[in-house]
Design an enzyme around this catalytic site. Structure first.
Site: not given
Length: 541
Positions: A203, A209, A264-265, A350, A381, A503
């Site tokens: 955005k 990153e 965002g999510r 979040e 398992h 950050k």
């Protein structure tokens, strides 16, 4: 509003004490024909999905009180405010209109923008899919690299993996999110620059990153012989910051807009989902939206007591706030849904991992549970031993498709059998008498080891088949569940200030790590200072 002081909260607390020692196996065993069974009473349908919540530690009074709590905490008003574009994200003064991306109603908020944006996506996606979009040497695109993180990665990656059986076979979609160079390096080893298209999703177009990976990929193209002018054929941006996109070197015509009113999510339905549309095509992308829309309408219109997101959210409240349980498991019995638990981790943790109310008061009750999980049958398992016999109770959401997405005989029946058996076993458990009947009186020392307490709560969510519509509905179900819980806890599920401090500090530490001269590490605590010093020594060695 003080949640703990609400009359219904007190009634639920008392009700919990009255049924906390009841065992679900007794409730099922006491059913009398021809009355509706417990499964009949506690199974509902909506948006093409079926939710069986009969294997939960609830009865009719529990559900009635939880519905009353939803009304008392104004869940319906919060829901309606979101759908109509109200400022439901007050700390950032924003709406949260991801639902507007999924409706064809021309009177919906931002309808014209959404329609134009989706049309632009469709034209571009088809050009890539049919080979009209070519690279700097005139060759068609065979690899798409989506560079993003968080919602710009988890949602699209989860959907493309889930719908792999429907994707265009000669185009391969790759996802790079981690700043660890291995993530990008692994992708570079699989692709050829002449056939590769990069989609940079951010955005702000300043996310550390994402931009580190984007710059490294751009440098890789240049080393291959691709000139700065030719990079326009290989880089697309999804962003709200046009000036930063242009500064990076991407043409304005190659930019797809991100809107401030989509978090965002919650953004895979927007241009953030461009890689999805390239993989499965515009028509199936529309079906994904249609499935989500069906749940949107169900959430808006169904009565609370027959409302899938409401009931799923209320059951989570019941276990988190009254049983005191700290986590729950997502167990999709589908390898295609491998990334669903990770996607739901971000969506719920979040969104609802907050400790202040909407008006800024610190709260004194738990909010988001820890979300974790893996696909079955692999998870059986790995950690199901703890779920069955550990002292910690962990509710489980089983998710399974009734029809397979493959043609291998015998596999799907076994998959379904395992899924249904695990929920039954978690509910029933095994008594000492049953254990004794299995091992006999000569092996009494073994009996305690094969006793299962049972009474472990589970939901089972059924899809008729895993396709774009059912997947869209499943995602929207959990989105709205998250809002229901946020409304009850009186928190803001649409901001995420908790990620900011790390950050900020990482930029300071990065400067200290790469400083040519010895940095003054006294501004950090002794542990962090020692770690930086040790890392500097290794870097310069």
């Amino acid at each position: 509003m003080n949640l703990n002081s609400l009359p219904t909260w007190s009634a639920l607390t008392a009700h919990y004490e009255s049924i906390r020692d009841c065992h679900m196996r007794d409730w099922f065993a006491s059913e009398n024909d021809p009355a509706p069974t417990r499964a009949d009473r506690f199974t509902i349908n909506g948006g093409g999905l079926t939710l069986d919540f009969s294997k939960n530690r609830v009865n009719e009074q529990t559900i009635a009180l939880l519905i009353q709590l939803a009304r008392e905490t104004n869940v319906q008003a919060r829901r309606d405010e979101m759908f109509t574009g109200g400022i439901v994200n007050p700390t950032e003064h924003r709406s949260a209109l991801h639902t507007a991306l999924r409706t064809s109603d021309p009177s919906a908020p931002y309808a014209a923008q959404v329609k134009a944006g989706r049309a632009k996506m469709a034209v571009f996606a088809e050009r890539v899919r049919n080979g009209q979009w070519i690279g700097y040497t005139g060759k068609p695109i065979q690899h798409v690299v989506n560079i993003g993180i968080g919602g710009s990665d988890l949602g699209p990656k989860m959907v493309v993996h889930a719908l792999h059986h429907l994707k265009k076979s000669d185009i391969h979609i790759h996802y790079v999110s981690n700043i660890d160079g291995i993530d990008l390096q692994n992708v570079l080893e699989q692709i050829n620059p002449e056939h590769t298209l990069a989609i940079v999703v951010s955005k702000t177009f300043t996310t550390s990153e994402t931009m580190t990976n984007a710059h490294s990929l751009r440098d890789w193209f240049r080393r291959s012989g691709c000139s700065s002018d030719q990079l326009a054929q290989h880089f697309i941006a999804v962003s709200a910051n046009l000036s930063e996109v242009v500064r990076f070197g991407i043409e304005p015509d190659n930019v797809f807009e991100m809107w401030e009113w989509v978090g965002g999510r919650y953004s895979l339905w927007s241009a953030v989902g461009l890689s999805i549309m390239i993989a499965i095509g515009p028509e199936k992308f529309d079906q994904l939206l249609e499935g989500a829309y069906l749940i949107d309408e169900h959430f808006r219109c169904a009565p609370l007591e027959r409302n899938l997101p409401v009931l799923l959210g209320l059951l989570g409240i019941w276990y988190r706030n009254f049983f005191g349980l700290q986590s729950y498991v997502i167990a999709p019995y589908s390898q295609a849904l491998h990334f669903l638990p990770a996607y739901l981790q971000q969506l719920e943790m979040e969104s609802n991992g907050k400790s202040v109310t909407l008006d800024g008061r610190f709260i004194d009750y738990p909010t988001s549970a820890v979300v974790w999980g893996e696909p079955g049958t692999n998870s059986q398992h790995a950690f199901f031993q703890m779920l069955h016999q550990g002292p910690t109770i962990v509710p489980v959401d089983f998710i399974v498709s009734l029809a397979p997405n493959h043609s291998l005989p015998g596999h799907h029946e076994k998959l379904l059998a395992n899924c249904f058996a695990q929920s039954e076993a978690l509910m029933l458990g095994r008594t000492e008498t049953e254990a004794e009947n299995i091992v006999g009186r000569k092996q009494t020392a073994l009996i305690p080891h094969i006793v299962f307490p049972g009474n472990r709560p589970t939901n089972t969510i059924l899809l008729n088949e895993l396709n774009p519509r059912s997947l869209g509905a499943l995602i929207a179900l959990y989105e709205h569940k998250t809002l229901v819980q946020a409304a009850i806890w009186n928190i803001n599920p649409f901001d995420q200030w908790g990620v900011e401090l790390g950050k900020i500090l990482s930029k300071v530490i990065e400067s200290d790590l790469i400083s040519a001269s010895s940095a003054d590490l006294r501004k950090h605590d002794s542990s962090t200072s020692a770690l930086i010093a040790r890392a500097r020594e290794a870097i310069t060695r």
